[in-house]
Write a protein that holds these residues in place. Structure first.
Motif, PDB file in Angstrom:
ATOM      1  N   LYS A   6      51.972  28.946  35.025  1.00  0.00           N
ATOM      2  CA  LYS A   6      51.240  29.085  36.158  1.00  0.00           C
ATOM      3  C   LYS A   6      49.490  29.487  35.827  1.00  0.00           C
ATOM      4  O   LYS A   6      49.536  30.033  34.834  1.00  0.00           O
ATOM      5  CB  LYS A   6      51.933  30.133  37.153  1.00  0.00           C
ATOM      6  N   ARG A   7      48.884  29.233  37.046  1.00  0.00           N
ATOM      7  CA  ARG A   7      47.535  29.823  36.466  1.00  0.00           C
ATOM      8  C   ARG A   7      47.397  31.575  36.443  1.00  0.00           C
ATOM      9  O   ARG A   7      47.955  32.115  37.214  1.00  0.00           O
ATOM     10  CB  ARG A   7      46.272  29.200  37.721  1.00  0.00           C
ATOM     11  N   PRO A   8      46.853  32.185  35.335  1.00  0.00           N
ATOM     12  CA  PRO A   8      46.974  33.559  35.317  1.00  0.00           C
ATOM     13  C   PRO A   8      45.986  34.118  36.289  1.00  0.00           C
ATOM     14  O   PRO A   8      44.829  33.439  36.563  1.00  0.00           O
ATOM     15  CB  PRO A   8      46.430  33.609  33.902  1.00  0.00           C
ATOM     16  N   VAL A   9      46.313  35.228  36.682  1.00  0.00           N
ATOM     17  CA  VAL A   9      45.434  35.932  37.787  1.00  0.00           C
ATOM     18  C   VAL A   9      44.222  36.590  36.782  1.00  0.00           C
ATOM     19  O   VAL A   9      44.790  37.400  35.884  1.00  0.00           O
ATOM     20  CB  VAL A   9      46.189  37.099  38.285  1.00  0.00           C
ATOM     21  N   VAL A  10      43.081  36.383  36.837  1.00  0.00           N
ATOM     22  CA  VAL A  10      41.866  37.176  36.073  1.00  0.00           C
ATOM     23  C   VAL A  10      41.321  37.793  36.883  1.00  0.00           C
ATOM     24  O   VAL A  10      40.568  37.228  37.835  1.00  0.00           O
ATOM     25  CB  VAL A  10      41.502  35.819  35.418  1.00  0.00           C
ATOM     26  N   VAL A  11      41.169  39.115  36.728  1.00  0.00           N
ATOM     27  CA  VAL A  11      40.201  39.960  37.504  1.00  0.00           C
ATOM     28  C   VAL A  11      39.008  40.237  36.646  1.00  0.00           C
ATOM     29  O   VAL A  11      39.038  40.582  35.376  1.00  0.00           O
ATOM     30  CB  VAL A  11      40.797  41.297  38.074  1.00  0.00           C
ATOM     31  N   VAL A  12      37.744  39.717  37.234  1.00  0.00           N
ATOM     32  CA  VAL A  12      36.638  39.813  36.599  1.00  0.00           C
ATOM     33  C   VAL A  12      35.812  41.192  37.152  1.00  0.00           C
ATOM     34  O   VAL A  12      35.678  41.340  38.431  1.00  0.00           O
ATOM     35  CB  VAL A  12      35.696  38.783  36.741  1.00  0.00           C
ATOM     36  N   THR A  13      35.585  42.259  36.511  1.00  0.00           N
ATOM     37  CA  THR A  13      34.848  43.544  37.068  1.00  0.00           C
ATOM     38  C   THR A  13      33.406  43.357  37.631  1.00  0.00           C
ATOM     39  O   THR A  13      33.210  44.285  38.271  1.00  0.00           O
ATOM     40  CB  THR A  13      35.239  44.544  36.102  1.00  0.00           C
ATOM     41  N   ARG A  14      32.606  42.401  36.855  1.00  0.00           N
ATOM     42  CA  ARG A  14      31.229  42.356  37.357  1.00  0.00           C
ATOM     43  C   ARG A  14      30.953  40.857  37.789  1.00  0.00           C
ATOM     44  O   ARG A  14      31.689  40.105  37.419  1.00  0.00           O
ATOM     45  CB  ARG A  14      30.285  42.986  36.246  1.00  0.00           C
ATOM     46  N   ARG A  15      29.817  40.784  38.199  1.00  0.00           N
ATOM     47  CA  ARG A  15      29.108  39.341  38.674  1.00  0.00           C
ATOM     48  C   ARG A  15      28.704  38.991  37.203  1.00  0.00           C
ATOM     49  O   ARG A  15      27.982  39.383  36.447  1.00  0.00           O
ATOM     50  CB  ARG A  15      27.861  39.600  39.460  1.00  0.00           C
ATOM     51  N   LEU A  16      29.147  37.475  36.871  1.00  0.00           N
ATOM     52  CA  LEU A  16      28.675  36.912  35.732  1.00  0.00           C
ATOM     53  C   LEU A  16      28.111  35.720  36.305  1.00  0.00           C
ATOM     54  O   LEU A  16      27.869  35.384  37.321  1.00  0.00           O
ATOM     55  CB  LEU A  16      30.042  36.294  35.136  1.00  0.00           C
ATOM     56  N   PRO A  17      27.424  34.959  35.279  1.00  0.00           N
ATOM     57  CA  PRO A  17      26.528  33.588  35.622  1.00  0.00           C
ATOM     58  C   PRO A  17      27.383  32.716  36.689  1.00  0.00           C
ATOM     59  O   PRO A  17      28.580  32.606  36.300  1.00  0.00           O
ATOM     60  CB  PRO A  17      26.069  33.165  34.260  1.00  0.00           C
ATOM     61  N   ASN A  18      26.764  32.193  37.487  1.00  0.00           N
ATOM     62  CA  ASN A  18      27.425  31.112  38.308  1.00  0.00           C
ATOM     63  C   ASN A  18      28.163  30.128  37.849  1.00  0.00           C
ATOM     64  O   ASN A  18      29.379  29.762  38.105  1.00  0.00           O
ATOM     65  CB  ASN A  18      26.292  30.663  39.376  1.00  0.00           C
ATOM     66  N   ALA A  19      27.546  29.653  36.528  1.00  0.00           N
ATOM     67  CA  ALA A  19      28.353  28.545  35.830  1.00  0.00           C
ATOM     68  C   ALA A  19      29.533  29.029  35.351  1.00  0.00           C
ATOM     69  O   ALA A  19      30.569  28.359  35.105  1.00  0.00           O
ATOM     70  CB  ALA A  19      27.614  27.795  34.971  1.00  0.00           C
ATOM     71  N   VAL A  20      29.616  30.267  34.906  1.00  0.00           N
ATOM     72  CA  VAL A  20      30.866  30.898  34.230  1.00  0.00           C
ATOM     73  C   VAL A  20      31.891  31.146  35.194  1.00  0.00           C
ATOM     74  O   VAL A  20      33.063  30.922  35.120  1.00  0.00           O
ATOM     75  CB  VAL A  20      30.466  32.198  33.391  1.00  0.00           C
TER      76      VAL A  20
END
Length: 333
Positions: A6-20
């Motif tokens: 399954k696709r892993p749940v990834v939590v990003v804590t801050r805004r990253l570049p749009n492309a990323v």
């Protein structure tokens, strides 16, 4: 390792570049921080309870107390950044959680900014920048706004890793004599290329340098490495630059010495209690005695994109059941 069905749940804590962020959304079940504000302790607790992968930054304190609240699915902390002093790597390992970082991609940018701070302090650039907009310039004068020449001076680098070596290459081109202190002496070919002098005693090196640059990581062993005692070893006409971590220098002692004229100046891009800055340092900056920057040493579009790419590679490699290329172990710190 975690299954990749399954696709892993990834939590990003801050805004990253749009492309990323876009690529992460394509690959993973990604939860983004659209508001780009530091998460509260409660929000971080919720994140570690729900995530398979946490992508924190230097603004997040991932300590043992927080990790004790982690859900059973959290198996990877893919840090967006090189330094991991905000993560309790030992506690993560004890819970079976892998930690990765993004080394190498910010080396050149941070070295550029370090060299810029050396020049800014020595040549009083921050003061000069304000003069014309504030209508204080009466014209050229032979004795006005005199700084210090850096060519021929001795530069002491505290921490001769990737960034320290990149700084040394730049400094050598400016005609500086390169000296360094490091946990381990670097390979002889590197010393010869840089014409660098190694000091096993940090105290002895500090007492002889015109310029000192802090480029080592923050670990328990380097907390206040440049203590009040060590700062007093420096010459009164010396300057100090820090683009590593604020905790490495005793800021109160540094401010006191510059106020008293026992040090000529400082250039700081990092602070001990970010984002709070010691008011004494702010006052000194207003007086033109030091240069302060808002932790922007690695802040280039290229660096941020490359950091994001490394995070993605680390996550994908881990999810495929392999060891991620940028795994961090306690023994490395």
């Amino acid at each position: 390792m975690m299954p990749s069905r399954k696709r892993p749940v990834v939590v990003v804590t801050r805004r990253l570049p749009n492309a990323v962020e876009t690529r992460m959304r394509e690959l993973f079940d990604t939860r983004l921080n659209i508001e780009d504000r530091p998460m509260t302790a409660a929000e971080l607790a919720e994140a570690v309870q729900s995530a398979d992968v946490l992508v924190p930054t230097v603004t997040d304190q991932i300590n043992a107390s927080l990790l004790a609240q982690a859900g059973p699915n959290l198996r990877l902390i893919a840090n967006f950044g090189n330094g991991v002093d905000h993560i309790d790597v030992q506690a993560a390992l004890a819970r079976g959680i892998t930690v990765t970082n993004t080394p190498g991609v910010l080396t050149e940018d941070t070295a550029d900014m370090t060299m810029a701070l050396v020049l800014a302090v020595a040549r009083r650039l921050a003061e000069g920048i304000r003069i014309i907009p504030e209508d204080e310039w009466a014209g050229w004068s032979p004795t006005w706004m005199l700084g210090r020449r850096i060519t021929g001076k001795r530069l002491g680098i505290v921490g001769m890793g990737r960034i320290g070596q990149a700084l040394a290459r730049r400094a050598k081109a400016f005609g500086l004599s390169i000296h360094y202190h490091n946990r381990r002496r670097v390979a002889l070919p590197i010393e010869e290329e840089l014409e660098a002098t190694y000091w096993d005693s940090l105290d002895q090196m500090l007492a002889r340098m015109d310029i000192v640059s802090v480029n080592c990581p923050h670990t328990p062993a380097t907390y206040h490495l440049l203590s009040a005692r060590r700062l007093k070893l420096m010459r009164p006409d010396a300057i100090i630059v820090n683009t590593a971590r604020g905790e490495i220098i005793d800021e109160t002692a540094l401010a006191r010495m510059i106020e008293a004229g026992d040090l000529a100046g400082a250039g700081l891009d990092v602070f001990e209690h970010e984002p709070t800055v010691n008011p004494r340092l702010v006052k000194l900056a207003r007086q033109g005695k030091i240069v302060l920057l808002p932790h922007m040493g690695s802040a280039t579009e290229e660096s941020r994109f490359d950091m994001g790419e490394k995070v993605i590679v680390n996550i994908r490699t881990f999810m495929d059941g392999h060891r991620p290329p940028d795994r961090v172990l306690p023994s490395m710190l």
